[in-house]
Write a protein that holds these residues in place. Structure first.
Motif, PDB file in Angstrom:
ATOM      1  N   GLN A   1       0.953  -1.688   0.174  1.00 57.09           N
ATOM      2  CA  GLN A   1      -0.151   0.324   0.028  1.00 57.09           C
ATOM      3  C   GLN A   1       1.005   1.309   0.423  1.00 57.09           C
ATOM      4  N   ILE A   2       1.715   0.825   0.967  1.00 53.96           N
ATOM      5  CA  ILE A   2       3.045   2.435   0.914  1.00 53.96           C
ATOM      6  C   ILE A   2       3.304   2.300  -0.500  1.00 53.96           C
TER       7      ILE A   2
ATOM      8  N   ASP B   1       1.992   1.551  -3.690  1.00 54.63           N
ATOM      9  CA  ASP B   1       1.357   1.673  -4.164  1.00 54.63           C
ATOM     10  C   ASP B   1       1.071   3.767  -3.975  1.00 54.63           C
ATOM     11  N   ASN B   2       1.185   3.841  -2.923  1.00 59.87           N
ATOM     12  CA  ASN B   2       0.670   4.868  -2.624  1.00 59.87           C
ATOM     13  C   ASN B   2       1.367   6.220  -2.939  1.00 59.87           C
ATOM     14  N   GLU B   3       2.933   5.872  -2.721  1.00 58.75           N
ATOM     15  CA  GLU B   3       3.518   6.807  -2.864  1.00 58.75           C
ATOM     16  C   GLU B   3       4.256   6.868  -4.974  1.00 58.75           C
ATOM     17  N   GLN B   4       3.364   5.832  -6.005  1.00 56.23           N
ATOM     18  CA  GLN B   4       3.274   5.633  -7.245  1.00 56.23           C
ATOM     19  C   GLN B   4       2.550   6.271  -7.634  1.00 56.23           C
ATOM     20  N   ARG B   5       1.262   6.887  -6.943  1.00 54.78           N
ATOM     21  CA  ARG B   5       0.650   7.311  -6.951  1.00 54.78           C
ATOM     22  C   ARG B   5       1.084   8.991  -6.476  1.00 54.78           C
ATOM     23  N   ARG B   6       1.012   9.151  -5.581  1.00 56.16           N
ATOM     24  CA  ARG B   6       1.786  10.973  -5.706  1.00 56.16           C
ATOM     25  C   ARG B   6       2.421  10.996  -6.563  1.00 56.16           C
TER      26      ARG B   6
ATOM     27  N   GLU C   1       0.670  11.943  -9.672  1.00 55.98           N
ATOM     28  CA  GLU C   1      -0.125  12.884  -9.787  1.00 55.98           C
ATOM     29  C   GLU C   1       0.581  14.584  -9.880  1.00 55.98           C
TER      30      GLU C   1
END
Length: 177
Positions: A102-103, A105-110, A113
């Motif tokens: 999840q971290i 994924d969130n980092e990739q998403r960030r 973005e």
């Protein structure tokens, strides 16, 4: 009477001997009874000792059986504990991996973005630069146009009878006739 006396003496002697023998037999009987009684006592004692040994053996066997059952139960409980501990550790590792995923994924998403915002920002800057260039171009055209007007203005002033052109005149002069 001597014969009687002799017969009585013999009988007394025989009676004494018989009594002695009876006494001896009684003593032997007593001894035999004592031996029998001792033998019975020893037999009873031996039976009691054997029974006590059997009871102790049975007790030892029962204790051994109980100890084995307790050991089996202890090993089963230990195995269950170890299995629960392995399950807990597996779940903990699995949970940590999920959190890491999840971290990431969130980092990739960030990151995506941020890149998107950066591209939008660059596009906006390019658009603003384009608008600025267009504005500059329009301003230059307007200046050129005003220069031309200013250069032709003294001639027009002469044509219009010395009057300067107002805005409506300028618009009208641009229209094709």
């Amino acid at each position: 009477s001597e014969l009687e006396k002799e017969g009585k003496d013999k009988s007394r002697v025989l009676l004494a001997k018989a009594e002695e023998q009876l006494n001896e037999q009684e003593d032997e009987i007593k001894k035999l009874n004592e031996i029998i009684l001792n033998a019975k006592c020893h037999a009873i004692r031996d039976a009691q000792l054997m029974e006590k040994k059997e009871i102790q053996d049975e007790l030892a066997e029962e204790n051994k059986r109980l100890d084995e059952m307790m050991e089996i139960e202890r090993l089963r409980a230990l195995e269950q504990y170890e299995q629960r501990e392995l399950d807990r550790q597996f779940k903990q590792v699995e949970g940590a991996n999920i959190i890491k995923t999840q971290i990431n994924d969130n980092e990739q998403r960030r990151i995506l973005e941020d890149e998107k915002r950066e591209q939008e920002k660059l596009a906006m800057l390019r658009y603003l630069e384009k608008l600025q260039r267009e504005d500059i171009t329009q301003l230059e055209k307007k200046k050129d146009s005003q220069k031309k007007i200013m250069q032709t203005s003294p001639r027009q002033t002469r044509k219009s009878g010395g009057r300067r052109m107002n805005d409506s005149d300028k618009r009208n002069s641009r229209r094709p006739r």
